[in-house]
Scaffold this active site. Structure first.
Site, mmCIF file in Angstrom:
data_model
loop_
_atom_site.group_PDB
_atom_site.id
_atom_site.type_symbol
_atom_site.label_atom_id
_atom_site.label_comp_id
_atom_site.label_asym_id
_atom_site.label_seq_id
_atom_site.Cartn_x
_atom_site.Cartn_y
_atom_site.Cartn_z
ATOM 1 N N GLY A 55 14.968 -35.693 65.877
ATOM 2 C CA GLY A 55 16.048 -35.413 64.923
ATOM 3 C C GLY A 55 15.569 -34.594 64.338
ATOM 4 N N HIS A 65 16.967 -30.310 50.918
ATOM 5 C CA HIS A 65 15.429 -29.856 50.442
ATOM 6 C C HIS A 65 14.888 -28.991 51.838
ATOM 7 C CE1 HIS A 65 15.364 -33.569 52.529
ATOM 8 N NE2 HIS A 65 14.312 -33.816 52.673
ATOM 9 N N ARG A 66 14.905 -29.682 52.888
ATOM 10 C CA ARG A 66 14.289 -28.832 54.011
ATOM 11 C C ARG A 66 15.318 -27.376 54.427
ATOM 12 N NH1 ARG A 66 14.700 -32.778 57.187
ATOM 13 N NH2 ARG A 66 12.636 -33.493 56.966
ATOM 14 N N ASN A 123 9.460 -35.975 65.897
ATOM 15 C CA ASN A 123 10.706 -36.473 65.512
ATOM 16 C C ASN A 123 11.842 -35.524 66.008
ATOM 17 O OD1 ASN A 123 12.945 -37.184 64.338
ATOM 18 N ND2 ASN A 123 11.924 -37.895 62.305
ATOM 19 N N ASP A 165 6.497 -31.015 55.467
ATOM 20 C CA ASP A 165 6.180 -32.336 55.001
ATOM 21 C C ASP A 165 7.291 -32.650 54.131
ATOM 22 O OD1 ASP A 165 4.631 -34.460 55.514
ATOM 23 O OD2 ASP A 165 4.056 -34.407 53.555
#
Length: 233
Positions: free
Chosen positions: A11, A216-217, A9, A74
């Site tokens: 993005g 969160h990331r 991904n 994840d």
């Protein structure tokens, strides 16, 4: 030093690059960040039952194939009224991996009758770093010549951290930034401005900097940062 992000991904690669540049400062100049997809690496089966297990699985797979350190994450959406679903199945909730439109439509249909007060949710991310044998004590740059053959490089160290972004699910998508469920999610933490209609911002209405500051990331990778800094130094 080349660090591979275990994702197909692009993005997500852009988002992780921004977070690293923000948190690492000048150390970020010594990092070549590339995606596993751009190197033609396979996407490993996510057989874990938690975000942490899947993040480690992906990071270890890429590091063992390439001999380069690897970062993986994840992440997914946890909707309280759905009993923490879609959770680790967030990216394939509609049955097709990565179909954001279908995933969003299915989620909205599933909670269509739920009152606004009970549409609470959170994004959760587990971020992992896997370091191949020898890199923990070897000068930066050794891994730049690593190839992508399926040789199994031993893993010398691994680290995993988590982060949450609480909020709620709205009824109509808003915003063009981000990806996944971002247009449906209004974080509890807001950047001090509203959209043109005076509404709190969805993740997809925030600038990348605004989102990274609360995401969160961003939180998970920030918690992982001491391990990344030790690798670079």
């Amino acid at each position: 030093m080349r660090i591979i992000v275990a994702t197909h991904n692009e993005g997500k690669l852009v988002e992780i690059r921004r977070i690293l540049q923000q948190d690492l400062g000048e150390l970020a100049d010594g990092v070549e960040l590339v995606s596993a997809g751009s190197l033609g690496l396979p996407d490993p089966m996510e057989t874990g039952t938690t975000f942490e297990e899947n993040a480690l699985l992906k990071a270890r797979d890429v590091a063992s194939r390439t001999g380069s350190p690897a970062i993986a994450d994840d992440s997914g959406l946890i909707v309280d009224v759905l009993g923490a679903a879609p959770g680790i199945l967030s990216a394939r909730w509609s049955g097709v991996h990565g179909d954001d439109g279908a995933n969003n439509a299915l989620l909205l249909a599933q909670i269509a009758d739920i009152p606004d007060a009970h549409r609470t949710a959170r994004f959760r991310c587990a971020a992992a770093l896997a370091v191949p044998e020898g890199l923990a004590t070897t000068a930066a740059g050794v891994a730049d010549n690593a190839d992508t053959t399926p040789t199994a490089y031993a893993i010398a160290a691994q680290y995993v951290q988590t982060g949450d972004m609480p909020g709620r699910i709205i009824r109509t998508p808003r915003g063009e930034q981000g990806f996944g469920y971002d247009p449906l999610f209004v974080p509890d933490d807001q950047p001090g401005r509203t959209n043109e209609h005076g509404e709190p911002l969805t993740s997809a209405e925030m600038t990348p900097a605004e989102k990274n500051a609360i995401s969160h990331r961003g939180k998970a990778i920030a918690a992982l940062m001491p391990s990344i800094e030790r690798l670079l130094q």
